[in-house]
Design a protein around this motif. Structure first.
Motif, PDB file in Angstrom:
ATOM      1  N   HIS A  11      32.530  20.088  55.191  1.00  0.00           N
ATOM      2  CA  HIS A  11      31.627  21.218  55.446  1.00  0.00           C
ATOM      3  C   HIS A  11      30.787  21.522  54.206  1.00  0.00           C
ATOM      4  CE1 HIS A  11      30.404  25.438  55.915  1.00  0.00           C
ATOM      5  NE2 HIS A  11      30.290  25.103  57.186  1.00  0.00           N
ATOM      6  N   HIS A  15      26.833  21.167  54.390  1.00  0.00           N
ATOM      7  CA  HIS A  15      26.055  22.408  54.482  1.00  0.00           C
ATOM      8  C   HIS A  15      25.538  22.934  53.139  1.00  0.00           C
ATOM      9  CE1 HIS A  15      28.041  22.158  58.348  1.00  0.00           C
ATOM     10  NE2 HIS A  15      27.081  22.922  58.812  1.00  0.00           N
ATOM     11  N   LYS A  16      26.257  22.701  52.082  1.00  0.00           N
ATOM     12  CA  LYS A  16      25.817  23.201  50.769  1.00  0.00           C
ATOM     13  C   LYS A  16      25.014  22.164  49.999  1.00  0.00           C
ATOM     14  CE  LYS A  16      27.976  27.191  50.904  1.00  0.00           C
ATOM     15  NZ  LYS A  16      27.349  28.481  50.797  1.00  0.00           N
TER      16      LYS A  16
END
Length: 86
Positions: A11, A15-16
């Motif tokens: 994740h 996402h980052k």
């Protein structure tokens, strides 16, 4: 691989940082080949890096902590990064 580690890691990467897991794994394998070993230390420090163990834990859990680990794996010190940003 433990789901409790893999899923948050995937994740975060997606996402980052916008990086697929396969790219990170491929980069790690290339570094292993290039350096003829693991490109970062696998030791546990005998003492915390700061006087506040909670601050160490917080740093590991946040974005800066992951960037520190990634830079260390690439052989870039935080001092080098700070000099470039100044």
């Amino acid at each position: 691989m433990l789901a409790e580690v893999a899923e948050p890691g995937r994740h975060f990467l997606a996402h980052k940082l916008g990086i697929p897991v396969s790219v990170v794994i491929n980069s790690l394998y290339r570094q292993i080949i290039y350096r003829h070993g693991i490109p970062f230390s696998l030791t546990v420090p005998s003492e915390p890096r700061t006087l506040d163990a909670e601050a160490d834990l917080y740093e590991i859990k946040n974005y800066r902590g992951l960037l520190f680990i990634c830079r260390r794996a690439r052989g870039v010190s935080s001092r080098d990064t700070n000099d470039k940003n100044s």
